[in-house]
Design an enzyme around this catalytic site. Structure first.
Site, PDB file in Angstrom:
ATOM      1  N   GLY A   1       0.849  -1.213   0.000  1.00  0.00           N
ATOM      2  CA  GLY A   1       0.000   0.000   0.000  1.00  0.00           C
ATOM      3  C   GLY A   1       0.865   1.237   0.000  1.00  0.00           C
ATOM      4  O   GLY A   1       1.646   1.479   0.912  1.00  0.00           O
ATOM      5  N   THR A   2       0.700   2.068  -1.048  1.00  0.00           N
ATOM      6  CA  THR A   2       1.561   3.232  -1.192  1.00  0.00           C
ATOM      7  C   THR A   2       0.834   4.313  -1.961  1.00  0.00           C
ATOM      8  O   THR A   2      -0.042   4.030  -2.764  1.00  0.00           O
ATOM      9  CB  THR A   2       2.842   2.840  -1.968  1.00  0.00           C
ATOM     10  OG1 THR A   2       3.464   1.748  -1.300  1.00  0.00           O
ATOM     11  CG2 THR A   2       3.822   3.987  -2.070  1.00  0.00           C
ATOM     12  N   VAL A   3       1.235   5.590  -1.757  1.00  0.00           N
ATOM     13  CA  VAL A   3       0.768   6.679  -2.614  1.00  0.00           C
ATOM     14  C   VAL A   3       1.976   7.411  -3.172  1.00  0.00           C
ATOM     15  O   VAL A   3       3.000   7.557  -2.508  1.00  0.00           O
ATOM     16  CB  VAL A   3      -0.153   7.675  -1.874  1.00  0.00           C
ATOM     17  CG1 VAL A   3      -1.461   7.013  -1.490  1.00  0.00           C
ATOM     18  CG2 VAL A   3       0.521   8.284  -0.652  1.00  0.00           C
TER      19      VAL A   3
END
Length: 538
Positions: free
Chosen positions: A357-359
C-alpha cells in the site's frame, strides 16, 4: 527540447484522460482532493515542496488504505538548481531483534504491533518544510485537517481498500486484539465504508494540527508519542517513546544512471530504486524495436529479473551493504548481465554473491521547483494498529526485514529495513526534466523501467506512457499481464517459456504520476487511469 520528444497529438493507447498543461503550478496525485489541497497551498504562496506536503497529508486522509501518518516516505526534489534526496524511512526500534521475533515464531507477522518500525512521515514533512518550504507547516497541513474534520465521500477505489482490509483483519482479530483499533477507527458502524458514504476522522484532524503546530515534535516527543508508547506496551510491541524521540530523517544524494542521454535518478538503498537503474543499464545493451514487439517486452522482463536477483542479494540499509552502489551500477557489469538474455524465459541467479500500500505524487511550481514524493504504510493499512484518538494507522515495515541470520537485510535494532517505495526523477544536461513515480510494492522498479522505456525509447507522451498495458514479473518464469495487453504479445511470451496470467487486478500493476517541464517552462502532466488520479493545475 530537454524533455523526451513526443507527438502531443498522437495517442497510442485508448485513454480515459488526456495530457494536462500548466504554467504556474501543477500537482499530480492519485486522488482529486489531495491534488486540490496541494494547489490550494500553491495559490496561498507556497512552493512545490509545500504543495507536495499538503497533498501527501491529504492522501493520509482520503486514501488511508494506501498510506498514513504512521508510515515512511522518500523524496527527490529539484530546487535552486540542485537535486536533493530525503530518506524519511524509520529504523527498527531498540527492542526489535531477530531473537525477539524467533521467540514468538519463525516469521515476521505483517499484522500487530510487533511489525511496527519507527514512522518517518511526520519528520519528513517537517524536514522538507523547514529546509525547502515557504509557508508554516501548520498552514500547509490545514487543508488535510479540514477534510478529515468535515469528512469526504469515499470513492469506489478507496472503498475497495476498506472492504478488503475489513475482511482480512476480521480473521486476524482473535490473534491480534490490537486490530480492534482499526475497526473502531475505520469501521465504527460495524461495516466497511461504502462508495459515496461520508467518512470523517476528527482524531486524524487533531493529529495533523498537532504535527503542524509543533513541526512534528508532538509525534516524536509529545502527546502522540506518549499514546504510541502506551499502545505498544499494552500489546507487547517493540517501539517505545525513546525510539521516536531519537529519530531523524536523512538528507542523502540520489543515485543515477544515464539511459540514452537522460539521467534517471532514484534514492539509494535501503530502497529498491537501484533495481530500476540496474535494469535500465542492462536494457541499454539490447536492441529494442517497437513498443508492441513481443521481443521488446521479453527483453524488458528478462532485464528486470536479472536486476531483481542482484537486488535481493545485496540491498539493505546502506551501512550494512558490502557491495557499493558504483559496483551495482557498473556499465561493464550491466553489459555482462545483458549477455545472459536470449530468446527464452530464464530463471535468473544473482551475478553478485554477498555474505505492496503506497501513494505517489509529484508537484511543480512557477519558480522551477519540482518534487517526486512517495509515502506508504505497506500492505494497505500496514500493521492494522491505529492510535486511538489520533487516527494514526501504523506501518508494518518490519516485514521488509528477513530472519535469515547471515543475510545483509536481517533485522537489527537501529537498522532500516528493505523498502519498496521509490520516487523517480529525470534530468538531462544537468537540467530538470521532471518527477515520475509508480506506486505498488515490487511492481515499482518494474513500472519505472516500463514507463522510462516508453518515454525515451518509444517517444510516448506522459499520459500514454502511464496508460500503456503493463506486465508484472511475479517470480521465476511467472508473469502477470493486464487484459489490455495485445494478444500477439501474450501468445509470443508463452512460446518463449513465460508462464503468463492475465489478471484484471489493477492494483497489481501500480499507479503513477508524471510531470515534465519543457524549455518554455510549460508543465506537462500525466496521471493514473487505474485509480482516482487527478492533476490540479494553475
Amino acid at each position: 527540447m530537454t524533455i523526451p520528444e513526443f507527438d502531443a497529438n498522437t495517442f497510442h493507447y485508448a485513454s480515459r484522460r488526456e495530457l494536462v498543461y500548466g504554467k504556474k503550478g501543477m500537482v499530480a496525485s492519485s486522488h482529486p482532493l489531495a491534488s486540490q489541497a496541494g494547489l490550494e497551498i500553491l495559490k496561498k504562496g507556497g512552493n512545490a515542496i509545500d504543495a507536495a506536503i499538503a497533498a501527501a497529508a491529504a492522501l493520509t486522509v482520503v486514501e488511508p488504505g494506501s498510506n498514513g501518518i504512521g508510515g515512511d516516505s522518500f523524496s527527490i526534489l529539484w530546487k535552486d538548481g540542485e537535486l536533493y534526496g530525503l530518506n524519511s524511512s524509520g529504523p527498527a526500534p531498540a527492542r526489535m531483534t531477530r531473537e525477539a521475533f524467533l521467540e514468538a515464531g519463525d516469521k515476521i507477522e505483517p499484522h500487530g504491533f510487533k511489525a511496527v518500525t519507527v514512522p518517518g512521515v511526520p519528520a519528513g514533512w517537517a524536514a522538507l518544510n523547514q529546509t525547502h518550504g515557504k509557508l508554516p507547516l501548520s498552514e500547509v497541513l490545514e487543508p488535510a485537517a479540514l477534510i478529515a474534520e468535515e469528512g469526504f465521500p469515499v470513492s469506489n477505489v478507496v472503498s475497495q481498500a476498506f472492504e478488503r482490509t475489513f475482511t482480512i483483519l476480521k480473521k486476524k482479530l482473535e490473534t491480534f486484539p490490537e486490530l480492534k483499533t482499526w475497526f473502531d477507527t475505520f469501521a465504527p458502524d460495524g461495516h466497511p465504508i461504502q462508495p459515496g458514504e461520508i467518512w470523517r476522522s476528527p482524531g486524524h484532524a487533531k493529529a495533523l494540527r498537532l504535527i503542524g503546530q509543533t513541526n512534528g515534535e508532538a509525534f516524536y516527543k509529545g502527546e502522540i508519542a506518549d499514546a504510541i508508547d502506551q499502545l505498544s506496551r499494552a500489546f507487547d510491541g517493540f517501539i517505545r517513546k525513546e525510539d521516536l524521540a531519537d529519530y531523524q530523517p536523512e538528507w542523502i544524494a540520489p543515485i543515477s544512471t544515464n539511459y540514452k542521454g537522460y539521467d534517471i535518478w532514484e534514492m539509494p538503498p535501503n530502497g529498491q530504486g537501484i533495481v530500476a537503474l540496474m535494469a535500465l543499464n542492462i536494457l541499454e545493451n539490447v536492441e529494442l524495436t517497437s513498443k508492441e514487439d513481443p521481443e521488446t517486452v521479453h527483453k524488458q522482463i528478462e532485464a528486470i529479473k536479472l536486476a531483481f536477483s542482484d537486488g535481493k542479494a545485496t540491498i539493505s540499509d546502506m551501512k550494512y551493504m558490502s557491495e557499493t552502489v558504483d559496483q551495482l551500477l557498473s556499465k561493464s557489469y550491466a553489459k555482462a548481465r545483458s549477455e545472459l538474455i536470449d530468446d527464452q524465459a530464464s530463471l535468473p541467479e544473482p551475478g553478485i554473491k554477498d555474505q505492496s500500500g503506497t501513494v505517489y505524487l509529484s508537484a511543480a511550481d512557477e519558480e522551477g521547483n519540482m518534487i517526486s514524493y512517495i509515502q506508504s504504510n505497506y500492505m494497505g493499512f500496514g500493521s492494522g494498529a491505529v492510535v486511538p484518538g489520533y487516527g494514526v494507522s501504523l506501518q508494518n515495515r518490519a516485514c521488509g526485514f528477513t530472519l535469515e541470520e547471515q543475510h545483509l537485510n536481517v533485522v537489527h535494532p537501529g537498522k532500516r529495513p528493505f523498502h519498496t517505495i521509490i520516487p523517480g526523477f529525470i534530468t538531462k544536461d544537468n537540467k530538470p526534466v521532471g518527477p515520475f513515480g509508480i506506486m505498488g510494492g515490487h511492481m515499482q522498479p518494474q513500472a519505472h523501467l516500463q514507463v522510462i522505456s516508453s518515454l525515451i525509447d518509444f517517444h510516448l507522451n506522459p499520459q500514454d506512457a502511464l496508460d500503456a498495458p503493463r506486465w508484472h514479473w511475479d517470480e521465476g518464469k511467472k508473469v502477470s499481464v493486464e487484459p489490455e495487453m495485445p494478444l500477439h504479445i501474450i501468445q509470443n511470451l508463452i512460446k518463449r517459456g513465460h508462464q503468463v496470467t492475465i489478471t484484471p487486478t489493477k492494483g497489481l500493476f501500480g499507479r503513477g504520476e508524471i510531470i515534465l517541464r519543457n524549455d518554455q517552462g510549460v508543465l506537462i502532466g500525466g496521471t493514473e487511469s487505474r485509480a482516482d488520479g487527478h492533476i490540479a493545475v494553475w
